[in-house]
Design an enzyme around this catalytic site. Structure first.
Site, PDB file in Angstrom:
ATOM      1  N   ARG A   1     -11.563   2.740  11.020  1.00 42.74           N
ATOM      2  CA  ARG A   1     -12.678   2.519  10.105  1.00 42.74           C
ATOM      3  C   ARG A   1     -13.055   1.044  10.140  1.00 42.74           C
ATOM      4  O   ARG A   1     -12.193   0.177   9.976  1.00 42.74           O
ATOM      5  CB  ARG A   1     -12.302   2.916   8.676  1.00 42.74           C
ATOM      6  CG  ARG A   1     -13.505   3.085   7.746  1.00 42.74           C
ATOM      7  CD  ARG A   1     -13.116   3.173   6.291  1.00 42.74           C
ATOM      8  NE  ARG A   1     -12.659   1.888   5.795  1.00 42.74           N
ATOM      9  CZ  ARG A   1     -11.421   1.666   5.321  1.00 42.74           C
ATOM     10  NH1 ARG A   1     -10.537   2.642   5.280  1.00 42.74           N
ATOM     11  NH2 ARG A   1     -11.084   0.455   4.898  1.00 42.74           N
TER      12      ARG A   1
ATOM     13  N   TYR B   1      -9.063   2.657  -4.891  1.00 45.66           N
ATOM     14  CA  TYR B   1      -8.137   3.759  -5.117  1.00 45.66           C
ATOM     15  C   TYR B   1      -8.078   4.265  -6.548  1.00 45.66           C
ATOM     16  O   TYR B   1      -7.211   5.061  -6.882  1.00 45.66           O
ATOM     17  CB  TYR B   1      -6.733   3.349  -4.636  1.00 45.66           C
ATOM     18  CG  TYR B   1      -6.723   3.039  -3.153  1.00 45.66           C
ATOM     19  CD1 TYR B   1      -7.010   4.035  -2.226  1.00 45.66           C
ATOM     20  CD2 TYR B   1      -6.470   1.771  -2.684  1.00 45.66           C
ATOM     21  CE1 TYR B   1      -7.028   3.769  -0.868  1.00 45.66           C
ATOM     22  CE2 TYR B   1      -6.471   1.487  -1.323  1.00 45.66           C
ATOM     23  CZ  TYR B   1      -6.754   2.495  -0.426  1.00 45.66           C
ATOM     24  OH  TYR B   1      -6.769   2.222   0.914  1.00 45.66           O
TER      25      TYR B   1
ATOM     26  N   ASN C   1      -9.830  -1.150  10.514  1.00 42.84           N
ATOM     27  CA  ASN C   1      -8.619  -0.545   9.958  1.00 42.84           C
ATOM     28  C   ASN C   1      -8.139   0.546  10.904  1.00 42.84           C
ATOM     29  O   ASN C   1      -8.842   1.541  11.108  1.00 42.84           O
ATOM     30  CB  ASN C   1      -8.939   0.037   8.570  1.00 42.84           C
ATOM     31  CG  ASN C   1      -7.711   0.460   7.810  1.00 42.84           C
ATOM     32  OD1 ASN C   1      -6.757   0.961   8.382  1.00 42.84           O
ATOM     33  ND2 ASN C   1      -7.741   0.268   6.505  1.00 42.84           N
TER      34      ASN C   1
ATOM     35  N   SER D   1      -6.660  -3.029   2.741  1.00 42.33           N
ATOM     36  CA  SER D   1      -7.076  -2.476   1.445  1.00 42.33           C
ATOM     37  C   SER D   1      -7.482  -3.538   0.437  1.00 42.33           C
ATOM     38  O   SER D   1      -7.317  -3.378  -0.762  1.00 42.33           O
ATOM     39  CB  SER D   1      -5.973  -1.599   0.844  1.00 42.33           C
ATOM     40  OG  SER D   1      -5.811  -0.427   1.587  1.00 42.33           O
TER      41      SER D   1
ATOM     42  N   ASP E   1     -15.227  -1.974   8.490  1.00 42.53           N
ATOM     43  CA  ASP E   1     -15.861  -2.382   7.241  1.00 42.53           C
ATOM     44  C   ASP E   1     -16.844  -3.515   7.494  1.00 42.53           C
ATOM     45  O   ASP E   1     -16.536  -4.460   8.238  1.00 42.53           O
ATOM     46  CB  ASP E   1     -14.798  -2.831   6.232  1.00 42.53           C
ATOM     47  CG  ASP E   1     -13.858  -1.707   5.841  1.00 42.53           C
ATOM     48  OD1 ASP E   1     -14.259  -0.532   5.952  1.00 42.53           O
ATOM     49  OD2 ASP E   1     -12.724  -2.001   5.418  1.00 42.53           O
TER      50      ASP E   1
ATOM     51  N   GLY F   1      -7.156   5.263   5.218  1.00 46.45           N
ATOM     52  CA  GLY F   1      -6.599   6.149   4.206  1.00 46.45           C
ATOM     53  C   GLY F   1      -7.062   7.591   4.371  1.00 46.45           C
ATOM     54  O   GLY F   1      -8.150   7.870   4.868  1.00 46.45           O
TER      55      GLY F   1
ATOM     56  N   GLU G   1       0.813  -1.216   0.000  1.00 41.37           N
ATOM     57  CA  GLU G   1       0.000   0.000   0.000  1.00 41.37           C
ATOM     58  C   GLU G   1       0.850   1.271   0.000  1.00 41.37           C
ATOM     59  O   GLU G   1       0.391   2.335   0.398  1.00 41.37           O
ATOM     60  CB  GLU G   1      -0.935  -0.018   1.215  1.00 41.37           C
ATOM     61  CG  GLU G   1      -1.869  -1.203   1.226  1.00 41.37           C
ATOM     62  CD  GLU G   1      -2.689  -1.294   2.494  1.00 41.37           C
ATOM     63  OE1 GLU G   1      -3.596  -0.454   2.666  1.00 41.37           O
ATOM     64  OE2 GLU G   1      -2.427  -2.181   3.322  1.00 41.37           O
TER      65      GLU G   1
ATOM     66  N   GLU H   1     -13.437  -6.212   9.019  1.00 41.50           N
ATOM     67  CA  GLU H   1     -12.165  -5.843   9.624  1.00 41.50           C
ATOM     68  C   GLU H   1     -12.263  -4.446  10.218  1.00 41.50           C
ATOM     69  O   GLU H   1     -13.173  -3.666   9.900  1.00 41.50           O
ATOM     70  CB  GLU H   1     -11.020  -5.899   8.608  1.00 41.50           C
ATOM     71  CG  GLU H   1     -11.113  -4.886   7.483  1.00 41.50           C
ATOM     72  CD  GLU H   1      -9.907  -4.956   6.556  1.00 41.50           C
ATOM     73  OE1 GLU H   1      -8.787  -5.205   7.038  1.00 41.50           O
ATOM     74  OE2 GLU H   1     -10.094  -4.748   5.348  1.00 41.50           O
TER      75      GLU H   1
END
Length: 311
Positions: free
Chosen positions: A251, A212, A271, A142, A253, A275, A16, A269
Site C-alpha cells: 500500500r 485503527y 507499506n 502506521s 500512501d 493491515g 503495532e 511511504e
C-alpha cells in the site's frame, strides 16, 4: 487451490502488536472458511521452533512493524526454507526505512518530499527545517510517533525537552517539509492497483489512533478526486511496488496538495505489510472491485506459492 497447511504469524512485540493480532485473526478465519488448515502463531522468541514443529506449506506473515516487516523474519523464513506471503528480505529492509525508500525510488522519478535525518538532541536547539514540518521515526509504520511541528504547536520554539513527541522515544528522526492537502492511499495486489481511497480524519491528522479507532476517520472509496490524480496514484503505486520488488499486497500512501494538480502529489511511504483488519484499506479497496476478504487472502497466498514469490 488445493487445501494447504498455513501458519499465520501475528502479534510480536512491535508498537503495532494489537493491529497485527486483529489482522491475523481475520486472516486465519478467512483461510479456514476456504478449507485450509491453519496454525495460529503469536510470535515470540521461540518462533523458529514453533514453525519447525508446525511444518506449514506456507507462512502468512500478518506481522506489522519490526521484526516482522523489516527483513528480520523474512531472513529467518528464508533460512528455514519456508514460503511466506508478502515481500522478501531485501525489499523489506529498504521499505521499512523511509530514507532508504527515498534513495531507491526518487532517482526513478517517484515524487517524494525532501528532508533529512536529524539527531534528536539538535531539535532542542533549533528547528531543522522551516515550520511547518513533519518529524517521524525512520523505520516505524502506521504513523507511529509522527509529529507536525507548526508555529501554533504546543511543542515550544525550539522544541522543549518536556514536550510529548517522537523526540522522547528516538535518537534520530526524519524531518520533512509539511505538505498541505489531502491523504490518499493506493493498494497494489500482484502487479495491479486496486483503487484510491481518501482518508479524512475527524480531527488532527491520520495518525495511529485515527487509523485503527472506528469512527475517527472517514474513508472515501473511491476517492472523489480528478481522474488524472486517480490514474497518477495508481501508476505511481504500481511502479513503486515494482521498483522495490514488493510481492503480494503493498500500500502506497500519498499527500496531495490539491492546489497544484499532479505536481502536488507526493509518496510518503510504501507499506509492505498492509493491515488486514476490519478498518484496513487494502480489504476495503478489494471489496470495492468485487473481491471478498477471503478471496483477497487467497490471492495473497497464491502469490506466495509461485516459484518466484520470494526475493
Amino acid at each position: 487451490m488445493t487445501p494447504l497447511h498455513i501458519a499465520v504469524l501475528m502479534g510480536g512485540w512491535s508498537a503495532e502488536r494489537d493491529v497485527s493480532l486483529m489482522s491475523g485473526k481475520g486472516i486465519a478465519e478467512a483461510l479456514e472458511s476456504l478449507g485450509h488448515r491453519v496454525t495460529r502463531i503469536d510470535m515470540g522468541r521461540d518462533v523458529a521452533a514453533k514453525l519447525a514443529e508446525a511444518k506449514p506449506d506456507v507462512v502468512f506473515n500478518a506481522l506489522h512493524g519490526t521484526p516482522g516487516e523489516d527483513g528480520t523474519v523474512q531472513g529467518m523464513l528464508d533460512l528455514m526454507g519456508l514460503r511466506y506471503t508478502h515481500s522478501g528480505l531485501v525489499t523489506s529492509v529498504i521499505a521499512i526505512d523511509k530514507q532508504l525508500t527515498k534513495q531507491a525510488l526518487v532517482p526513478h522519478g517517484i515524487p517524494m518530499p525532501g528532508g533529512r535525518i536529524v539527531r534528536t538532541e539538535g531539535l532542542y536547539e533549533a528547528d531543522p527545517l522551516p515550520r511547518p514540518y513533519v518529524l517521524k521515526p525512520v523505520n516505524e509504520g502506521s504513523s507511529v510517533g509522527v509529529a507536525i511541528v507548526t508555529d501554533e504547536a504546543n511543542y515550544g520554539n525550539p522544541i522543549s525537552r518536556d514536550a510529548k513527541g517522537p523526540w522522547q522515544e528516538f535518537d534520530e528522526l526524519l524531518a520533512e517539509p509539511f505538505i498541505r492537502g489531502r491523504e490518499l492511499t493506493t493498494a497494489v495486489l500482484g502487479d495491479k492497483a486496486l483503487g484510491v481511497t481518501e482518508l479524512k480524519p475527524k480531527a488532527g491528522f491520520y495518525d495511529y489512533d485515527a487509523k485503527y479507532t472506528d469512527g475517527l476517520t472517514e474513508h472515501v472509496c473511491p476517492a472523489q478526486i480528478p481522474d488524472e490524480i486517480t490514474q497518477a496514484c495508481m501508476a505511481i503505486a504500481v511502479e513503486a511496488h515494482r521498483l522495490l520488488g514488493c510481492k503480494g499486497a503493498s500500500r502506497t500512501d500519498f499527500r496531495w496538495d490539491d492546489n497544484q494538480g499532479v505536481a502536488g502529489l507526493f509518496v510518503l511511504e510504501v507499506n509492505t505489510q498492509p493491515g488486514m483488519t476490519p478498518l484496513s484499506l487494502v480489504p476495503e479497496q478489494a471489496k470495492h472491485i468485487g473481491m471478498t476478504y477471503p478471496q483477497l487472502v487467497q490471492a495473497i497466498v497464491e502469490e506466495a506459492m509461485k516459484e518466484d514469490a520470494r526475493g
